[in-house]
Design a protein around this motif. Structure first.
Motif, PDB file in Angstrom:
ATOM      1  N   TYR A 122      -2.883  -1.630   3.366  1.00 40.23           N
ATOM      2  CA  TYR A 122      -1.739  -2.539   3.507  1.00 40.23           C
ATOM      3  C   TYR A 122      -0.592  -1.767   4.178  1.00 40.23           C
ATOM      4  CZ  TYR A 122      -3.920  -5.170  -0.471  1.00 40.23           C
ATOM      5  OH  TYR A 122      -4.756  -5.836  -1.320  1.00 40.23           O
ATOM      6  N   GLU A 167       6.941 -10.535   1.935  1.00 45.68           N
ATOM      7  CA  GLU A 167       5.645 -10.990   2.430  1.00 45.68           C
ATOM      8  C   GLU A 167       5.325 -12.390   1.920  1.00 45.68           C
ATOM      9  OE1 GLU A 167       3.425  -6.940   2.874  1.00 45.68           O
ATOM     10  OE2 GLU A 167       2.228  -8.267   1.616  1.00 45.68           O
ATOM     11  N   PHE A 207      -2.204  -8.811   8.543  1.00 48.69           N
ATOM     12  CA  PHE A 207      -0.743  -8.727   8.357  1.00 48.69           C
ATOM     13  C   PHE A 207      -0.025  -8.937   9.688  1.00 48.69           C
ATOM     14  CE2 PHE A 207      -0.188  -7.053   4.009  1.00 48.69           C
ATOM     15  CZ  PHE A 207      -1.500  -6.781   3.682  1.00 48.69           C
ATOM     16  N   LEU A 216       9.902  -9.745   8.201  1.00 46.25           N
ATOM     17  CA  LEU A 216       9.012 -10.286   7.166  1.00 46.25           C
ATOM     18  C   LEU A 216       7.578 -10.260   7.670  1.00 46.25           C
ATOM     19  CD1 LEU A 216       8.870 -14.153   6.927  1.00 46.25           C
ATOM     20  CD2 LEU A 216      10.093 -13.050   8.776  1.00 46.25           C
ATOM     21  N   TYR A 217       6.661 -10.427   6.715  1.00 41.11           N
ATOM     22  CA  TYR A 217       5.241 -10.492   7.053  1.00 41.11           C
ATOM     23  C   TYR A 217       4.632 -11.820   6.624  1.00 41.11           C
ATOM     24  CZ  TYR A 217       4.688  -5.452   7.998  1.00 41.11           C
ATOM     25  OH  TYR A 217       4.744  -4.196   8.512  1.00 41.11           O
ATOM     26  N   VAL A 271       0.720 -12.959   5.781  1.00 37.67           N
ATOM     27  CA  VAL A 271      -0.589 -12.355   5.568  1.00 37.67           C
ATOM     28  C   VAL A 271      -1.637 -13.470   5.590  1.00 37.67           C
ATOM     29  CG1 VAL A 271      -1.991 -10.864   4.105  1.00 37.67           C
ATOM     30  CG2 VAL A 271       0.507 -10.585   4.149  1.00 37.67           C
ATOM     31  N   ARG A 316       0.637  -6.817  -5.182  1.00 38.52           N
ATOM     32  CA  ARG A 316       1.550  -6.625  -4.058  1.00 38.52           C
ATOM     33  C   ARG A 316       2.974  -7.017  -4.453  1.00 38.52           C
ATOM     34  NH1 ARG A 316       1.863  -3.398   0.307  1.00 38.52           N
ATOM     35  NH2 ARG A 316       2.457  -4.492   2.226  1.00 38.52           N
ATOM     36  N   GLN A 341       5.860  -6.849  -2.932  1.00 36.59           N
ATOM     37  CA  GLN A 341       6.745  -7.525  -1.975  1.00 36.59           C
ATOM     38  C   GLN A 341       6.305  -8.955  -1.651  1.00 36.59           C
ATOM     39  OE1 GLN A 341       4.779  -4.818  -1.736  1.00 36.59           O
ATOM     40  NE2 GLN A 341       5.175  -3.855   0.218  1.00 36.59           N
ATOM     41  N   LEU A 342       5.240  -9.417  -2.299  1.00 35.05           N
ATOM     42  CA  LEU A 342       4.799 -10.810  -2.122  1.00 35.05           C
ATOM     43  C   LEU A 342       5.852 -11.737  -2.736  1.00 35.05           C
ATOM     44  CD1 LEU A 342       2.531 -12.826  -1.281  1.00 35.05           C
ATOM     45  CD2 LEU A 342       1.664 -12.622  -3.621  1.00 35.05           C
TER      46      LEU A 342
END
Ligand code: GTP
Ligand code: MG
Length: 193
Positions: free
Chosen positions: A18, A25, A64, A71-72, A74, A103, A105-106
């Motif tokens: 990751y 995210e 990703f 920001l991401y 996924v 995760r 930062q989700l």
């Protein structure tokens, strides 16, 4: 959100792959072939960035996408695809579970369902899984272009009732064909950033 840059950063299967960042995210989840990758492309105004296919099972890894360096998204392999072996399904389950439960930062899961049909038992299971882990959920009811606008609210009601949607969770009628719901979806995502 005005998207000025977007790129795929890595296709990962294990946590050590990751990206090493703390940017917020948003993970896509949904039945295989429901339109997760198409959602990403529409949101980013990019035609083929996330690979799509009319055949289910296109996305096989956690992909990703970095957006505006801030920001991401996924992209996640879909569930409910019949033609996979037991061991493949188990590997999928482990990859998904590890990601969603570890995760930090989700910020939210974007759960994509098909507006045309009631959510499947797999959709309900995915939603319940997210609720269990207290992961906020943004439900995107996609493929709206495939049914007449006059029927949207009726179908939306069935979707909400079948999922037993929490009043805190947002739901958006969407189409990757027409861009319906795109601004609303971005506004909700920004709220979670
Ligand atoms: P997997 O990666 O296999 O899990 O599928 P996915 O959920 O990423 O689906 P994908 O985005 O590849 O789309 C599957 C098919 O549905 C493709 O043929 C898309 O063109 C089509 N599709 C996706 N979204 C829409 C939509 O909003 N409207 C219409 N008409 N077709 C759509
Ligand atoms: Mg896909």
């Amino acid at each position: 959100m005005k998207v000025t840059s977007s790129e795929i950063v890595i296709s990962a299967v294990r946590p050590d792959q990751y990206p090493d960042t703390d940017l917020p995210e948003f993970a896509l989840a949904g039945r295989s072939n429901v339109g997760k990758s198409s959602f990403i492309n529409k949101m980013l105004n990019r035609k083929g960035l996330a690979r799509t296919s009319s055949k289910p099972g296109k996305t096989q890894t956690l992909n990703f996408f970095l957006i505006n360096e801030s920001l991401y998204f996924v992209d996640v392999p879909g569930y409910g695809y019949a033609r996979v072996s037991k061991s493949e399904r188990a590997a999928w389950g482990k990859m998904i579970e590890t990601y969603f439960t570890s995760r930090e930062q989700l910020r939210a899961c974007v759960l994509i369902v098909d507006l045309r049909h009631p959510p499947t038992s797999d959709d309900v299971m995915m939603y319940d899984f997210l609720k269990h882990y207290e992961i906020p959920c943004i439900v995107i009811a996609t493929k709206a272009d495939k049914i007449p606008k006059g029927k949207w609210q009726k179908h939306l009601k069935v979707t909400k009732e079948t999922l037993d949607l929490d009043s805190n969770d947002d739901i958006v009628i969407f189409s990757s064909e027409t861009g319906e719901g795109k601004d609303k979806a971005w506004a909700i995502i920004e709220k979670y950033m």
